[in-house]
Design an enzyme around this catalytic site. Structure first.
Site, PDB file in Angstrom:
ATOM      1  N   PRO A  93       0.794  -1.222   0.000  1.00 53.53           N
ATOM      2  CA  PRO A  93       0.000   0.000   0.000  1.00 53.53           C
ATOM      3  C   PRO A  93       0.827   1.273   0.000  1.00 53.53           C
ATOM      4  CG  PRO A  93      -0.198  -1.141   2.112  1.00 53.53           C
ATOM      5  CD  PRO A  93       0.551  -2.046   1.186  1.00 53.53           C
ATOM      6  N   ASN A  94       0.339   2.214  -0.780  1.00 58.70           N
ATOM      7  CA  ASN A  94       0.868   3.567  -0.913  1.00 58.70           C
ATOM      8  C   ASN A  94       2.170   3.656  -1.694  1.00 58.70           C
ATOM      9  OD1 ASN A  94      -1.264   4.892   0.521  1.00 58.70           O
ATOM     10  ND2 ASN A  94      -0.404   3.986   2.374  1.00 58.70           N
TER      11      ASN A  94
ATOM     12  N   ARG B  29       4.485  11.115  -2.630  1.00 59.31           N
ATOM     13  CA  ARG B  29       4.156  11.043  -1.200  1.00 59.31           C
ATOM     14  C   ARG B  29       5.410  11.223  -0.365  1.00 59.31           C
ATOM     15  NH1 ARG B  29       3.915   5.848   1.916  1.00 59.31           N
ATOM     16  NH2 ARG B  29       3.203   6.459   3.974  1.00 59.31           N
TER      17      ARG B  29
ATOM     18  N   TYR C 172      10.766   9.361   1.177  1.00 58.04           N
ATOM     19  CA  TYR C 172      10.777   8.308   0.161  1.00 58.04           C
ATOM     20  C   TYR C 172      11.485   8.675  -1.135  1.00 58.04           C
ATOM     21  CZ  TYR C 172       7.393   6.295   3.338  1.00 58.04           C
ATOM     22  OH  TYR C 172       6.783   5.804   4.453  1.00 58.04           O
TER      23      TYR C 172
ATOM     24  N   ASN D 195       8.223  -5.234  -0.670  1.00 60.44           N
ATOM     25  CA  ASN D 195       8.082  -4.087   0.211  1.00 60.44           C
ATOM     26  C   ASN D 195       6.608  -4.049   0.580  1.00 60.44           C
ATOM     27  OD1 ASN D 195       7.726  -1.633   1.465  1.00 60.44           O
ATOM     28  ND2 ASN D 195       9.081  -0.519   0.095  1.00 60.44           N
TER      29      ASN D 195
ATOM     30  N   ALA E 200       2.912  -0.600   4.899  1.00 57.78           N
ATOM     31  CA  ALA E 200       2.405  -0.643   6.273  1.00 57.78           C
ATOM     32  C   ALA E 200       1.987  -2.049   6.707  1.00 57.78           C
ATOM     33  CB  ALA E 200       1.239   0.326   6.434  1.00 57.78           C
TER      34      ALA E 200
ATOM     35  N   HIS F  80       3.998  -4.306   9.385  1.00 58.13           N
ATOM     36  CA  HIS F  80       3.852  -4.241  10.834  1.00 58.13           C
ATOM     37  C   HIS F  80       2.553  -4.840  11.346  1.00 58.13           C
ATOM     38  CE1 HIS F  80       6.929  -1.398   9.764  1.00 58.13           C
ATOM     39  NE2 HIS F  80       6.035  -0.690   9.109  1.00 58.13           N
TER      40      HIS F  80
ATOM     41  N   ASP G  26       2.087 -15.582   6.626  1.00 59.11           N
ATOM     42  CA  ASP G  26       1.670 -16.961   6.361  1.00 59.11           C
ATOM     43  C   ASP G  26       1.816 -17.312   4.882  1.00 59.11           C
ATOM     44  OD1 ASP G  26       1.092 -17.339   9.044  1.00 59.11           O
ATOM     45  OD2 ASP G  26      -1.077 -17.150   8.794  1.00 59.11           O
TER      46      ASP G  26
ATOM     47  N   GLU H 160      13.153  -8.705   1.893  1.00 58.42           N
ATOM     48  CA  GLU H 160      12.265  -7.615   2.329  1.00 58.42           C
ATOM     49  C   GLU H 160      12.987  -6.289   2.122  1.00 58.42           C
ATOM     50  OE1 GLU H 160      10.160  -6.173   6.534  1.00 58.42           O
ATOM     51  OE2 GLU H 160      11.345  -8.013   6.472  1.00 58.42           O
TER      52      GLU H 160
ATOM     53  N   HIS I  82      12.668  -1.921   2.416  1.00 51.73           N
ATOM     54  CA  HIS I  82      12.005  -0.701   2.878  1.00 51.73           C
ATOM     55  C   HIS I  82      12.830   0.484   2.407  1.00 51.73           C
ATOM     56  CE1 HIS I  82       9.194  -2.950   5.271  1.00 51.73           C
ATOM     57  NE2 HIS I  82      10.219  -3.689   5.668  1.00 51.73           N
TER      58      HIS I  82
ATOM     59  N   ARG J 146      12.082   5.318  12.644  1.00 53.62           N
ATOM     60  CA  ARG J 146      10.758   5.934  12.543  1.00 53.62           C
ATOM     61  C   ARG J 146       9.950   5.616  13.793  1.00 53.62           C
ATOM     62  NH1 ARG J 146       8.270   5.329   6.879  1.00 53.62           N
ATOM     63  NH2 ARG J 146       7.024   7.019   7.731  1.00 53.62           N
TER      64      ARG J 146
ATOM     65  N   ARG K  28       6.626   0.975  13.850  1.00 59.16           N
ATOM     66  CA  ARG K  28       7.222   0.510  12.595  1.00 59.16           C
ATOM     67  C   ARG K  28       8.471  -0.352  12.823  1.00 59.16           C
ATOM     68  NH1 ARG K  28       4.748   3.380   8.377  1.00 59.16           N
ATOM     69  NH2 ARG K  28       3.975   5.429   9.017  1.00 59.16           N
TER      70      ARG K  28
END
Length: 148
Positions: free
Chosen positions: A11-12, A19, A24, A75, A78, A81, A88, A99, A101, A108, A112
């Site tokens: 998301p985002n 943003r 970012y 990535n 949100a 977290h 799963d 992973e 970020h 942060r 997070r």
């Protein structure tokens, strides 16, 4: 056929470049995907990119990777977290998972600092900006391509 890597953004991340550029950066998701695809080809990997703001769609993408992808770069935004469901799904995937970020999640807000995805990830890259995606591709190449 080169080993396929599925690049998943949560998301985002479709708003990269627009943003909170102080956190970012100015690169868009399309920029990130294009750089990752070019590097994947150079490293002997195939790349398929996917982004969704919906948890279920991310889970569907991870599950579909079980049959066709050799590795995943994710990535989860949100959902990092909060989503045991994404954890799963990743646990049901046999290949390596990296992973990523863009920001350093450990610098942060306290909420997070915990990543469910890290419980499955073979590697975690945080705080390297969008360059983290290329670092992840290089790591997967070292795991998936003979002599890589």
């Amino acid at each position: 056929m080169p080993p396929l890597v599925l690049l998943i953004n949560g998301p985002n991340l479709n708003l990269l470049g627009a943003r909170e550029p102080a956190i970012y950066g100015a690169d868009t998701l399309a920029d990130v995907e294009a750089r990752a695809a070019a590097l994947a080809a150079e490293l002997g990997l195939g790349l398929e990119a996917f982004q969704s703001n919906h948890e279920g769609a991310l889970i569907d993408a991870i599950q579909s990777a079980r049959e066709r992808a050799a590795g995943i770069v994710i990535n989860p935004g949100a959902y990092t977290h909060t989503s045991v469901a994404i954890l799963d799904a990743l646990n049901a995937f046999d290949g390596p998972v990296i992973e990523v970020h863009v920001s350093n999640i450990h610098r942060r807000e306290a909420f997070r600092h915990r990543s469910y995805v890290s419980l499955r990830a073979d590697g975690v890259i945080a705080g390297c900006g969008v360059e983290g995606y290329c670092l992840a591709m290089r790591r997967l190449a070292s795991l998936l391509v003979p002599g890589g």
